[in-house]
Design a protein around this motif. Structure first.
Motif, PDB file in Angstrom:
ATOM      1  N   ASN A   1       1.178  -7.468  -8.115  1.00  0.00           N
ATOM      2  CA  ASN A   1       0.976  -5.948  -7.964  1.00  0.00           C
ATOM      3  C   ASN A   1      -0.002  -5.672  -9.077  1.00  0.00           C
TER       4      ASN A   1
ATOM      5  N   ASP B   1      -2.871  -3.010  -7.664  1.00  0.00           N
ATOM      6  CA  ASP B   1      -2.926  -1.700  -8.124  1.00  0.00           C
ATOM      7  C   ASP B   1      -4.418  -1.515  -9.038  1.00  0.00           C
TER       8      ASP B   1
ATOM      9  N   CYS C   1      -6.770  -0.889  -6.250  1.00  0.00           N
ATOM     10  CA  CYS C   1      -6.554   0.278  -5.613  1.00  0.00           C
ATOM     11  C   CYS C   1      -7.192   1.346  -6.478  1.00  0.00           C
ATOM     12  N   LYS C   2      -6.950   1.290  -7.782  1.00  0.00           N
ATOM     13  CA  LYS C   2      -7.680   2.408  -8.669  1.00  0.00           C
ATOM     14  C   LYS C   2      -9.183   2.238  -8.696  1.00  0.00           C
TER      15      LYS C   2
ATOM     16  N   SER D   1       1.181   1.538  -5.067  1.00  0.00           N
ATOM     17  CA  SER D   1      -0.351   1.541  -5.419  1.00  0.00           C
ATOM     18  C   SER D   1      -1.135   1.459  -4.079  1.00  0.00           C
TER      19      SER D   1
END
Length: 305
Positions: free
Chosen positions: A15, A19, A22-23, A51
């Protein structure tokens, strides 16, 4: 970590990396890692999907988020509510731009209600209507159940009226929720009135409906009313089941009418049902009572045999 074999990454590490990807809008890498974790047997959770939905949405790929991840995210949310875990509200707000439907709202509202977050559930109820999504019977039932469990019966009845005013027909689950709550609150007359009106509203009482009301009568020691309802069940082709008989037996035990308790025990057994753990425990507890007469103990021992 993977090459060591004995130090495999878990959901938290996956995760964290997904995350971060993705950011940084490295969506393809995030999707690849998402696929890899599932191959490794690690089930994504609401953090994983939040996310990914955020990554697609912020990058302008709304259709991809809508067609793929949102559907899977809703499946995860339904799984979470089944386990009694409140969904992360972030998911809904990320999905607003891609029009969450009644299933999305219902999943979240039900999850919030099951974890007793009524205020937030009500806000979502208002929000869905403001966005043109019409609540259905499932939406109302979730809120009604939460209101009843929070002992807010007046608000529950008001919500039922609102439900009917908006043209949404309550189902038997709706009335089971209300009748059960009224019985638990000792408002048997109101519960019985709701029960009596079911046929007028075109609804057939279920086993649960009957058992709820039978239990309410037994709890108050109104055994005549309880057995009359038992007879009505048979007339309505909704024959008593093991739960019904155990409720009746328990009622007679608590009323110290052991002869009737044994009669219904024998009747229950003849129908192919057995005493449940609660009923058996009642008999055992009474047998250990110092205030019980020898004759009463003799009757109770017959039950155990």
């Amino acid at each position: 970590m993977q090459s060591r074999g004995n130090c495999k990454p878990g959901i938290v590490i996956y995760n964290t990396i997904i995350d971060s990807l993705c950011k940084d809008r490295l969506l393809q890498q995030a999707i690849n890692l998402f696929s890899a974790m599932k191959i490794e047997g690690i089930q994504p959770d609401v953090v994983t999907y939040t996310s990914l939905v955020r990554g697609f949405y912020n990058s302008g790929f709304r259709e991809e988020a809508k067609d793929g991840l949102v559907v899977e995210a809703e499946a995860i949310l339904r799984h979470m509510t089944d386990k009694g875990v409140a969904p992360d509200i972030t998911v809904l707000y990320l999905m607003k731009g891609i029009t969450p439907d009644v299933v999305t709202y219902n999943t979240l509202i039900d999850g919030l209600c099951k974890t007793n977050r009524l205020t937030l559930a009500r806000e979502l109820f208002t929000d869905m209507q403001a966005h043109g999504v019409t609540p259905d019977v499932f939406t109302y039932n979730s809120l009604l159940d939460c209101l009843c469990k929070s002992a807010q019966l007046d608000e529950a009845v008001a919500l039922l009226e609102d439900m009917e005013d908006t043209g949404i027909k309550p189902d038997i689950v709706t009335y089971n929720i209300l009748i059960d709550s009224l019985c638990k609150a000792g408002q048997l007359e109101d519960a019985a009135n709701f029960f009596s009106n079911l046929v007028i509203k075109g609804l057939q009482p279920s086993f649960r409906t009957y058992n709820i009301l039978v239990k309410g009568f037994c709890k108050k020691g109104l055994m005549n009313e309880a057995t009359q309802l038992l007879s009505k069940m048979a007339k309505d082709d909704c024959f008593p089941n093991g739960i019904t008989y155990n409720i009746i037996i328990g009622g007679y035990i608590l009323s110290n009418d052991f002869t009737k308790a044994l009669y219904y025990r024998d009747l229950m057994v003849s129908k192919g049902f057995e005493a449940d753990a609660d009923t058996f425990a009642l008999f055992v507890d009474l047998l250990s009572s110092e205030n019980l007469s020898d004759s009463s103990k003799g009757l109770l021992q017959k039950f155990i045999k």
